[in-house]
Motif scaffolding. Structure first.
Motif, mmCIF file in Angstrom:
data_model
loop_
_atom_site.group_PDB
_atom_site.id
_atom_site.type_symbol
_atom_site.label_atom_id
_atom_site.label_comp_id
_atom_site.label_asym_id
_atom_site.label_seq_id
_atom_site.Cartn_x
_atom_site.Cartn_y
_atom_site.Cartn_z
ATOM 1 N N SER A 212 49.774 49.992 33.169
ATOM 2 C CA SER A 212 48.489 50.528 33.617
ATOM 3 C C SER A 212 47.503 50.588 32.446
ATOM 4 O O SER A 212 46.289 50.538 32.644
ATOM 5 N N LEU B 160 45.908 47.166 32.410
ATOM 6 C CA LEU B 160 45.025 46.993 33.570
ATOM 7 C C LEU B 160 43.727 47.789 33.394
ATOM 8 O O LEU B 160 42.645 47.305 33.753
ATOM 9 N N LYS B 161 43.836 48.988 32.843
ATOM 10 C CA LYS B 161 42.622 49.785 32.593
ATOM 11 C C LYS B 161 41.757 49.116 31.517
ATOM 12 O O LYS B 161 40.511 49.085 31.637
ATOM 13 N N GLU C 146 39.861 46.341 33.091
ATOM 14 C CA GLU C 146 38.717 46.852 33.854
ATOM 15 C C GLU C 146 37.528 47.103 32.920
ATOM 16 O O GLU C 146 36.380 46.769 33.252
ATOM 17 N N ASP C 147 37.811 47.689 31.764
ATOM 18 C CA ASP C 147 36.733 47.931 30.787
ATOM 19 C C ASP C 147 36.161 46.613 30.278
ATOM 20 O O ASP C 147 34.945 46.493 30.059
ATOM 21 N N TYR C 148 37.023 45.634 30.072
ATOM 22 C CA TYR C 148 36.566 44.311 29.610
ATOM 23 C C TYR C 148 35.646 43.681 30.658
ATOM 24 O O TYR C 148 34.600 43.114 30.329
ATOM 25 N N GLU C 149 36.028 43.817 31.919
ATOM 26 C CA GLU C 149 35.187 43.309 33.007
ATOM 27 C C GLU C 149 33.816 43.991 32.977
ATOM 28 O O GLU C 149 32.780 43.328 33.184
ATOM 29 N N ASP C 150 33.809 45.289 32.712
ATOM 30 C CA ASP C 150 32.538 46.011 32.628
ATOM 31 C C ASP C 150 31.694 45.503 31.463
ATOM 32 O O ASP C 150 30.459 45.419 31.572
ATOM 33 N N LYS D 145 43.270 45.146 42.426
ATOM 34 C CA LYS D 145 42.087 44.952 41.589
ATOM 35 C C LYS D 145 41.245 43.783 42.120
ATOM 36 O O LYS D 145 41.779 42.818 42.658
ATOM 37 N N SER D 146 39.961 43.882 41.941
ATOM 38 C CA SER D 146 39.067 42.791 42.374
ATOM 39 C C SER D 146 38.192 42.377 41.188
ATOM 40 O O SER D 146 37.026 42.758 41.083
ATOM 41 N N PHE D 147 38.818 41.622 40.292
ATOM 42 C CA PHE D 147 38.104 41.129 39.119
ATOM 43 C C PHE D 147 37.333 39.861 39.462
ATOM 44 O O PHE D 147 37.773 39.054 40.282
ATOM 45 N N SER E 293 44.144 52.665 26.279
ATOM 46 C CA SER E 293 43.455 51.565 26.960
ATOM 47 C C SER E 293 42.045 51.356 26.410
ATOM 48 O O SER E 293 41.580 50.209 26.317
#
Length: 492
Positions: free
Chosen positions: A319, A322-323, A326-330, A362-364, A439
């Protein structure tokens, strides 16, 4: 030899039954019964040990792991190294995952499969566990007693329950030497599930400490573990660091393309995002090959290949990754100039289904995640093709090191690794990789390392150059210097 084994086991069994019956007939005190059983056992042990000690030296070693041989790389490396020095090897373990070809195709290595015993299917958990240990002990005892005479048994711990005691007994009977290779402490792994104070964990700790002292030699994976074994358990060990064998190296671009083409047939994450502009061009997400010339080059605007390997167990919390993703996607959505990611997480294990469901939720848009199981030959090729490794291994004891990072370094692959007690023995922060605590820090490190991708001028490439120039020792040389002398020395 098999006849002697059978006879001695039969004598002990008959003697044990006779003593038990005698107690009921004569009403002899139970303590006297126990003493008689011990006396008979010690007499048989002494006679057979004397027989074993006078059989002479031979070049046959038993390598034992009470686990899946194909997922025990260090023990496979031991077996291959032994064979290269002229030893015949009996390799005992569970035959689940296919071993490396260097093992399975080696004429000097004979794999002797044993099955994983489940114990009773009904009843209290403690009864199930006890019956599993008893049945596994009997199977292992029978298997080891029927192997051709050998000079040493080299066994992995953990798992050591019940293999340490059973193997010690067989070594005493056969007059051979026991070498324990301490990868970790088994009781600390059990404590992740049951807690430190659980009775089973306490028994397991006592068991490892008590029977671990009976070995002829001990190997361990870190200096920290060597010091801990000596300080707390009075066990003297030799540190044999995990080192990558020669098959772990950077993968040439042409070989990368062939690997990606094969994987693209099974995993869409490796497929190109667009159709080739010409029928003469083969495309993957990472490479392109022109048929007329056969030349391979990186694909334009290719994603970065992020790789992690895991056994999907409690000591790795995915996790966190994965978190961080998510931050990288942001970061990307916020306008940062960063590449898309293909994140490959290889391995098998009990928690894979749990994390697969989490991944599927997740929806990256800029990240694709793939969880393949790779053949032994393809794993080093993929490591040698990756751009960055991530390690989430947190040692249950704080005393072992992640072998996956060793493999990554063998392929000159920089790594981001989560901090724990002795990680500094392997990962040098800001030299061959980065160490993170959570993370947020991992996400920041991914952003920093990939901000110049794929220019070849950033910190990521600096780490890779440092690994190339480090002149790191390989398994073969390390083993010859550390383990071979233990086998040839005339001690004990």
């Amino acid at each position: 030899m098999a006849g002697v084994v059978t006879a001695l086991v039969a004598v002990f069994a008959v003697s044990f039954i006779a003593i038990i019956v005698g107690v009921h007939v004569t009403e002899l005190h139970t303590n006297w019964c126990l003493l008689l059983v011990i006396a008979v056992f010690l007499a048989i042990l002494s006679v057979y040990s004397f027989i074993g000690c006078h059989q002479g030296n031979n070049r046959h070693v038993c390598v034992l792991v009470l686990g899946d041989i194909g997922r025990s790389p260090r023990m496979q490396y031991h077996a291959v190294s032994l064979s290269k020095h002229g030893y015949n090897v009996s390799f005992v373990g569970f035959l689940g995952t296919k071993p490396h070809e260097d093992v399975s195709a080696n004429e000097k290595i004979t794999i002797i499969p044993i099955s994983e015993v489940k114990g009773l299917g009904v009843g209290p958990k403690i009864l199930k566990y006890v019956t599993k240990v008893v049945l596994q002990s009997l199977q292992l005892l029978y298997t080891l007693l029927n192997i051709k005479d050998h000079s040493h048994v080299l066994m992995q711990n953990p798992p050591g329950l019940p293999s340490i005691a059973v193997t010690w007994l067989v070594c005493r009977l056969r007059g051979t030497k026991l070498i324990i290779d301490w990868h970790n402490y088994g009781y600390t792994i059990m404590a992740l599930t049951h807690g430190q104070k659980h009775p089973i964990v306490r028994v397991a700790k006592w068991y490892e400490k008590f029977f671990g002292r009976f070995s002829s030699h001990n190997l361990c994976v870190t200096t920290a573990m060597r010091e801990d074994l000596l300080k707390n358990w009075k066990i003297t060990a030799t540190t044999l660091y995990d080192k990558p064998p020669l098959l772990f190296k950077e993968t040439p671009l042409e070989c990368q393309h062939k690997l990606f083409m094969r994987m693209a047939k099974v995993y869409p994450q490796f497929q190109a995002n667009s159709e080739p502009g010409s029928e003469d061009v083969e495309l993957t997400a990472f490479t392109q090959r022109r048929g007329s010339t056969g030349a391979v080059r990186p694909a334009g605007k290719r994603p970065a290949l992020l790789l992690s390997s895991t056994s999907w167990t409690e000591d790795e919390d995915f996790s966190i990754l994965l978190k961080a993703l998510e931050d990288y996607e942001d970061f990307v959505n916020g306008g940062e100039s960063l590449p898309d990611l293909v994140c490959v997480i290889t391995g098998k294990g009990p928690q894979k289904e749990y994390y697969t469901k989490m991944i599927d939720s997740k929806s990256f848009k800029h990240i694709k995640i793939c969880t393949p199981w790779l053949e032994a030959e393809d794993y080093p090729r993929l490591l040698g093709s990756a751009d960055l490794g991530v390690c989430l291994h947190k040692s249950s004891s704080g005393l072992d090191l992640p072998m996956k990072v060793v493999d990554m370094f063998g392929c000159c692959l920089p790594v981001c690794a989560i901090h724990f007690q002795c990680l500094h023995e392997l990962v040098k922060h800001d030299e061959n990789g980065l160490i993170f605590q959570d993370s947020k820090e991992l996400a920041t490190q991914l952003k920093s390392l990939l901000s110049d991708f794929p220019s070849g001028e950033g910190k990521l490439d600096l780490f890779r150059r440092n690994l190339r120039s480090s002149g790191q020792q390989r398994w073969e040389e390390n083993w010859d210097q550390t383990v071979l002398p233990l086998l040839t020395a005339n001690n004990r």
